[in-house]
Design an enzyme around this catalytic site. Structure first.
Site, short mmCIF file in Angstrom:
data_model
loop_
_atom_site.label_atom_id
_atom_site.label_comp_id
_atom_site.label_asym_id
_atom_site.label_seq_id
_atom_site.Cartn_x
_atom_site.Cartn_y
_atom_site.Cartn_z
N LYS A 106 -11.17 -9.60 4.57
CA LYS A 106 -11.46 -8.15 4.49
C LYS A 106 -10.38 -7.43 3.67
CE LYS A 106 -10.07 -5.50 8.11
NZ LYS A 106 -9.20 -4.37 7.81
N ASN A 107 -9.11 -7.72 3.99
CA ASN A 107 -8.04 -6.94 3.37
C ASN A 107 -7.76 -7.33 1.92
OD1 ASN A 107 -7.89 -5.52 5.70
ND2 ASN A 107 -5.99 -6.46 6.45
N ARG A 126 -9.25 4.03 6.87
CA ARG A 126 -8.01 4.41 6.22
C ARG A 126 -7.82 3.72 4.86
NH1 ARG A 126 -3.16 3.86 5.77
NH2 ARG A 126 -1.82 5.67 6.10
N CYS A 142 -3.51 6.65 12.86
CA CYS A 142 -4.57 5.95 13.60
C CYS A 142 -3.96 5.40 14.87
CB CYS A 142 -5.22 4.88 12.74
SG CYS A 142 -4.21 3.45 12.48
N ARG A 147 1.25 5.86 10.28
CA ARG A 147 0.79 5.36 8.98
C ARG A 147 0.89 6.38 7.83
NH1 ARG A 147 -4.17 1.34 9.74
NH2 ARG A 147 -3.18 0.38 7.97
N PRO A 148 2.12 6.70 7.41
CA PRO A 148 2.33 7.62 6.29
C PRO A 148 1.86 7.03 4.96
CG PRO A 148 4.40 6.60 6.90
CD PRO A 148 3.38 6.14 7.91
N ILE A 149 1.74 7.87 3.92
CA ILE A 149 1.35 7.34 2.61
C ILE A 149 2.35 7.74 1.51
CG2 ILE A 149 -1.14 7.12 3.07
CD1 ILE A 149 -1.39 9.71 1.29
N ASP A 150 3.59 8.04 1.95
CA ASP A 150 4.61 8.47 0.98
C ASP A 150 4.81 7.44 -0.15
OD1 ASP A 150 5.59 7.06 3.35
OD2 ASP A 150 7.55 7.14 2.38
N LEU A 151 4.72 6.15 0.18
CA LEU A 151 4.97 5.13 -0.86
C LEU A 151 3.83 5.08 -1.88
CD1 LEU A 151 6.44 2.29 1.38
CD2 LEU A 151 7.70 3.83 -0.14
N ASP A 178 -0.86 -8.24 12.08
CA ASP A 178 -2.29 -8.36 12.42
C ASP A 178 -2.58 -9.56 13.32
OD1 ASP A 178 -2.82 -6.09 11.00
OD2 ASP A 178 -3.53 -7.11 9.20
N ARG A 214 -15.55 -4.20 12.42
CA ARG A 214 -14.87 -3.82 11.18
C ARG A 214 -14.26 -5.04 10.50
NH1 ARG A 214 -10.22 -0.60 12.25
NH2 ARG A 214 -9.92 -1.23 10.12
N1 EPU Z 1 4.38 2.68 5.27
C1 EPU Z 1 5.17 3.75 4.93
N2 EPU Z 1 4.78 4.52 3.88
C2 EPU Z 1 3.67 4.26 3.15
C3 EPU Z 1 2.87 3.15 3.50
C4 EPU Z 1 3.26 2.37 4.57
O1 EPU Z 1 6.18 4.01 5.56
O2 EPU Z 1 3.38 4.99 2.20
C5 EPU Z 1 4.77 1.85 6.40
C6 EPU Z 1 3.69 1.73 7.47
O3 EPU Z 1 3.70 2.83 8.37
C7 EPU Z 1 4.05 0.42 8.12
C8 EPU Z 1 4.55 -0.41 6.95
O4 EPU Z 1 4.92 0.53 5.93
O5 EPU Z 1 5.11 0.61 9.02
C9 EPU Z 1 3.56 -1.40 6.39
O6 EPU Z 1 2.30 -0.78 6.17
P1 EPU Z 1 1.38 -1.14 4.96
O7 EPU Z 1 1.35 0.00 4.00
O8 EPU Z 1 1.74 -2.48 4.42
O9 EPU Z 1 -0.06 -1.21 5.66
P2 EPU Z 1 -1.41 -0.92 4.93
O10 EPU Z 1 -1.33 -1.36 3.53
O11 EPU Z 1 -1.87 0.47 5.21
C10 EPU Z 1 -2.47 -3.27 5.41
C11 EPU Z 1 -3.62 -3.81 6.17
C12 EPU Z 1 -3.36 -3.69 7.65
C13 EPU Z 1 -2.07 -4.44 7.99
C14 EPU Z 1 -0.91 -3.91 7.13
C15 EPU Z 1 0.38 -4.67 7.33
C16 EPU Z 1 -5.47 -3.38 4.69
C17 EPU Z 1 -6.75 -2.70 4.45
N3 EPU Z 1 -4.82 -3.09 5.82
O12 EPU Z 1 -2.38 -1.90 5.75
O13 EPU Z 1 -4.44 -4.33 8.30
O14 EPU Z 1 -1.75 -4.29 9.35
O15 EPU Z 1 -1.28 -3.97 5.73
O16 EPU Z 1 0.21 -6.00 7.00
O17 EPU Z 1 -5.06 -4.22 3.90
C18 EPU Z 1 -6.02 -4.72 9.99
O18 EPU Z 1 -6.63 -5.44 9.20
O19 EPU Z 1 -6.27 -4.68 11.22
C19 EPU Z 1 -4.93 -3.87 9.49
C20 EPU Z 1 -4.48 -2.81 10.17
#
Ligand code: EPU
Length: 421
Positions: free
Chosen positions: A22-23, A92, A116, A121-125, A307, A399
């Site tokens: 999925k991811n 998301r 969530c 889950r911020p998106i600053d990066l 995960d 999902r």
């Molecule tokens: N983070 C930040 N800033 C950002 C983005 C992330 O601080 O801008 C933090 C997050 O809060 C977290 C860490 O960085 O503490 C890692 O998060 P990441 O961004 O890697 O997560 P993601 O890309 O949003 C994907 C998977 C998740 C999985 C995470 C970690 C997808 C669609 N989702 O999420 O999968 O847990 O990577 O491996 O690829 C799931 O499948 O159940 C799921 C939640």
């Protein structure tokens, strides 16, 4: 709403086929927005999140068709750049259209995803990556508004408080492939799903090196063509079936997956007494001895995946001794703890660590699924528990786990779906 009902304590035996990841599939589908030509994605899992992404691509003016596990995406003349709240709020991962939209159309309006159940889950990066490439960003009425006359390559450090970010790396990479010049992403996520996305982009004509390492180098190209791609196997689904074998004292062969994507999970399961071997046609998983406790800390890849944390916890609830499970990616991702305790588990939380005292047997109970992986943990607990377990809100599971009841029943489980009163 549906619920799953499980009658536990059956040993699982036989073979199970793992679906596409999925991811990996989600950002790959988003990447089709970068092309003017048809793309064909094979081994796409039939999941609710994938259906949501297809609805989003349609809203953005792409024509999509699904035939079994093959998805075809073609651009139409009516391309749009607005990802609406109604879709982003249900998934998301929709935020990963931001990179391809700004890369291809030089403009994007993407609903700001909220937090969530697993944490803030911020998106600053994501925003840092895209703005480093020269896009102007603002937040208006709940939307990220991105505009760029031109995108230019840049040197970008993508590290946050919790390390690298999978989807921020994906978004930045997808914007950079059509930016002018050279981009270097440092502290890039190394997850196999990021590698798979990069391989797809390369097939479309992108110039990318170093994917799978923390240093991804991209040289922008003028345009990308169509491509065909087969999505990698789902390593989290694989790991979940590994634990299904271990928790039921069964003997399962998992087909279609790649052990090298699961090194940390295999390491911990082996430490706990689970035998995992490559055999003809798959990966064989069964207990080698009485299970022993294992301490687990989640980390970015190649560390133990967040995960798989909830599923590992289910296994440790029935493993004699004390295990400590520490969450370093999402410190609040422990919503499954109270539900497992309803089934008799003895888990208590100390900050971002769960202390699990193994008991002899779980007892079936009505429990509530809260997020995808917590739901998988409850299914595993239900498979091992004495008596009947009713898991409500099963849509979370839909999902991310394709045909879970069919696959488990084929292995000898007794699990079925009922309408919730
Ligand atoms: N983070 C930040 N800033 C950002 C983005 C992330 O601080 O801008 C933090 C997050 O809060 C977290 C860490 O960085 O503490 C890692 O998060 P990441 O961004 O890697 O997560 P993601 O890309 O949003 C994907 C998977 C998740 C999985 C995470 C970690 C997808 C669609 N989702 O999420 O999968 O847990 O990577 O491996 O690829 C799931 O499948 O159940 C799921 C939640």
């Amino acid at each position: 709403m549906d619920k799953l009902v499980i009658e536990g304590t059956r040993r699982l035996k036989g073979a199970v086929q793992v679906s596409g990841a999925k991811n990996a599939c989600l950002p790959i589908l988003a990447a089709t927005l970068l092309s003017d030509e048809k793309c064909v994605i094979r081994n796409a899992p039939a999941l609710r999140d994938i259906a949501t992404m297809l609805r989003l691509l349609k809203a953005l003016g792409m024509k999509t068709t699904a035939d079994g596990d093959i998805i075809t995406v073609e651009p139409t003349k009516g391309r749009k750049y607005l990802a609406p709240y109604k879709l982003v709020s249900t998934m998301r991962a929709s935020v990963c259209v931001l990179g391809p939209l700004i890369g291809k159309m030089r403009q994007a309006e993407v609903s700001f995803p909220g937090g969530c159940i697993i944490g803030p889950r911020p998106i600053d990066l994501h925003l840092k990556g895209i703005s480093s490439l020269g896009a102007d960003l603002s937040i208006k009425k709940g939307y990220i508004i991105a505009r760029a006359k031109e995108l230019h390559g840049s040197r970008i450090y993508l590290g946050g408080h919790f390390g690298s970010s999978v989807l921020a790396t994906a978004n930045t990479m997808m914007a950079a492939v059509l930016a002018k010049g050279h981009t270097l992403i440092e502290n890039a996520a190394c997850e196999p799903e990021v590698q798979d996305l990069a391989n797809f982009l390369v097939r479309m004509g992108a110039k990318i090196k170093g994917h799978g390492t923390p240093r991804i180098e991209i040289t922008g190209v003028k345009k990308l063509g169509g491509a065909e791609h087969t999505v990698i196997a789902d390593r989290i689904e694989t790991g979940t079936y590994m634990i299904a074998a271990a928790i039921t004292d069964g003997d399962i062969t998992i087909k279609g997956s790649r052990l090298e994507h699961l090194t940390a999970v295999v390491d911990k399961l082996t430490e706990a007494g689970v035998g995992i071997t490559e055999v003809k046609g798959g990966i064989r998983v069964r207990r080698k001895r009485n299970l022993s406790p294992a301490d687990v800390t989640t980390l970015p890849y190649p560390g133990f995946p967040t995960d798989m944390q909830a599923q590992m916890m289910s296994l440790m609830t029935v493993t004699k001794g004390i295990s400590v499970i520490t969450e370093k990616i999402y410190p609040d991702r422990f919503i499954h703890v109270s539900e497992l305790n309803r089934m008799g588990a003895e888990i208590h939380l100390e900050g971002a660590s769960a202390i699990v005292k193994g008991i002899k047997a779980l007892s079936g109970a009505p429990v509530m699924a809260s997020d995808l992986r917590a739901s998988a943990a409850l299914v595993l607990a239900g498979l091992a528990a004495e008596g009947r377990t009713d898991i409500s809100r099963v849509y979370h599971l839909d999902r991310g786990y394709e045909k879970i009841e069919q696959k488990l029943n084929k292995l000898g489980a007794k699990i079925w779906r009922e309408k919730e009163e």
